[in-house]
Design an enzyme around this catalytic site. Structure first.
Site, mmCIF file in Angstrom:
data_model
loop_
_atom_site.group_PDB
_atom_site.id
_atom_site.type_symbol
_atom_site.label_atom_id
_atom_site.label_comp_id
_atom_site.label_asym_id
_atom_site.label_seq_id
_atom_site.Cartn_x
_atom_site.Cartn_y
_atom_site.Cartn_z
ATOM 1 N N HIS A 209 0.875 -1.169 0.000
ATOM 2 C CA HIS A 209 0.000 0.000 0.000
ATOM 3 C C HIS A 209 0.914 1.220 0.000
ATOM 4 C CE1 HIS A 209 -2.929 2.977 0.937
ATOM 5 N NE2 HIS A 209 -3.793 2.213 1.584
ATOM 6 N N THR A 210 0.944 1.946 -1.111
ATOM 7 C CA THR A 210 1.929 3.012 -1.275
ATOM 8 C C THR A 210 1.474 4.361 -0.738
ATOM 9 O OG1 THR A 210 1.159 3.615 -3.494
ATOM 10 C CG2 THR A 210 2.814 1.865 -3.330
ATOM 11 N N ASP A 211 0.238 4.447 -0.231
ATOM 12 C CA ASP A 211 -0.255 5.722 0.297
ATOM 13 C C ASP A 211 -0.829 5.544 1.694
ATOM 14 O OD1 ASP A 211 -0.677 8.475 0.133
ATOM 15 O OD2 ASP A 211 -2.709 8.254 -0.661
ATOM 16 N N LEU A 212 -0.140 4.749 2.485
ATOM 17 C CA LEU A 212 -0.600 4.458 3.842
ATOM 18 C C LEU A 212 0.040 5.448 4.812
ATOM 19 C CD1 LEU A 212 -2.335 2.566 5.548
ATOM 20 C CD2 LEU A 212 -0.343 1.090 5.827
ATOM 21 N N ASN A 216 -4.950 8.228 6.155
ATOM 22 C CA ASN A 216 -5.594 7.144 5.410
ATOM 23 C C ASN A 216 -5.834 5.913 6.276
ATOM 24 O OD1 ASN A 216 -6.038 8.389 2.998
ATOM 25 N ND2 ASN A 216 -4.216 7.600 1.976
#
Length: 320
Positions: A209-212, A216
């Site tokens: 998950h690159t936008d954790l 978020n």
């Protein structure tokens, strides 16, 4: 349901209007023009009834709704490469440490999701004390580990991503580049790191998950746990997920007596909780910071403050 019933938040309009579209995908203005009718069609076809004021993310409209399956949210995403596989990742995680997917319409970039507590984020939980900040970082490390899976064949790869980044860095390092204000040593270091990492055959082994980050992560009241939202995924490795955590809750970093130490403490905590090698984590974070700064400099309206933050954190990670 008539499209006039769907209100598009002004802030979403502002955010999406400045996004740079990916090749073959609509501009923010084009998508926003179609969004009211698109949202109405989704509500009608899924038999949904609006259940509160609209919300939004960085690139998506989020509508609280009542559905045949109970209270939920309808999410409609501005088409962009990073968000293309969100529904697939959510299907794979199946509600374990991530928001549960109830339905998906990939052609419309629409999803029906379980209703979480949108007013309780990990970002809010982290505010106010050093203990809260440390605990929140540990919680993020636990989530990164819980979401770790073998990379599926449909996921884009970090290797391809780094090859593209290396090309971008070559352009930025060229004498005629308009990125002259960017620290050249940082660009050179990033290019060397990208080349070194591309020799690793295991670079694309895990789903990440690159936008954790703190914003978020929402609270799931039953049974009472933190879960991830906004799944932007890549076939990479857990350390690629660390960079957003280093940047989020920026006011807490600004209040720190020593910003460099505060940034490094976050990185060290994440590495310790997830078992990622610290030097590896530092290299991956540096690459993402430089990449995001280059992307920001290409935006229609450059956020100079964000570029400054990215460069500041990259400098904080440099050296020993």
């Amino acid at each position: 349901m008539p499209s006039a019933d769907v209100i598009i938040p002004d802030e979403l309009v502002r955010l999406v209007s400045r996004h740079v579209p990916d090749p073959g995908m609509p501009t923010g203005a084009d998508w926003l023009d179609r969004l009211p009718a698109l949202a109405s069609a989704v509500l009608q076809e899924w038999d949904l009834e609006l259940d509160g004021p609209p919300r939004h993310g960085y690139s998506a409209l989020v509508l609280p709704v009542r559905s045949p399956r109970g209270r939920a949210v309808a999410k409609i995403v501005w088409p962009h490469t990073e968000g293309r596989d969100e529904h697939r990742a959510l299907q794979l995680w199946n509600g374990r440490s991530a928001v549960r997917l109830l339905a998906a319409d990939p052609a419309r970039w629409a999803m029906l999701l379980e209703r979480l507590d949108a007013d309780r984020t990990l970002e809010q939980e982290a505010a106010g004390s050093a203990l809260g900040e440390l605990t929140a970082t540990e919680d993020l490390g636990v989530l990164i580990t819980a979401l770790d899976r073998s990379a599926p064949p449909w996921a884009d790869t970090l290797s391809d991503h780094l090859r593209e980044l290396r090309t971008d860095l070559d352009v930025a390092l060229a004498p005629a580049s308009n990125a002259v204000a960017f620290p050249r040593r940082m660009l050179e270091e990033a290019r060397a790191l990208a080349s070194d990492l591309l020799t690793d055959n295991g670079l694309d082994a895990r789903l990440t998950h690159t936008d954790l980050h703190h914003g978020n992560v929402l609270w799931r009241p039953d049974p009472g746990e933190w879960v991830a939202i906004d799944a932007s995924v890549l076939a990479a490795e857990p350390g690629w997920a660390f960079q957003p955590v280093l940047l989020n809750t920026w006011p807490a970093l600004e209040r720190a007596t020593n910003l460099r130490q505060a940034v490094r403490r976050r990185l060290e905590t994440l590495a310790d909780v997830t078992g990622v090698d610290l030097d590896r984590a530092r290299a991956l974070a540096h690459l993402r910071l430089v990449r995001d700064a280059l992307w920001e400099l290409e935006a229609a309206e450059v956020d100079r403050m964000q570029v400054t933050r990215l460069v500041t954190v990259a400098k904080a990670l440099a050296g020993r």
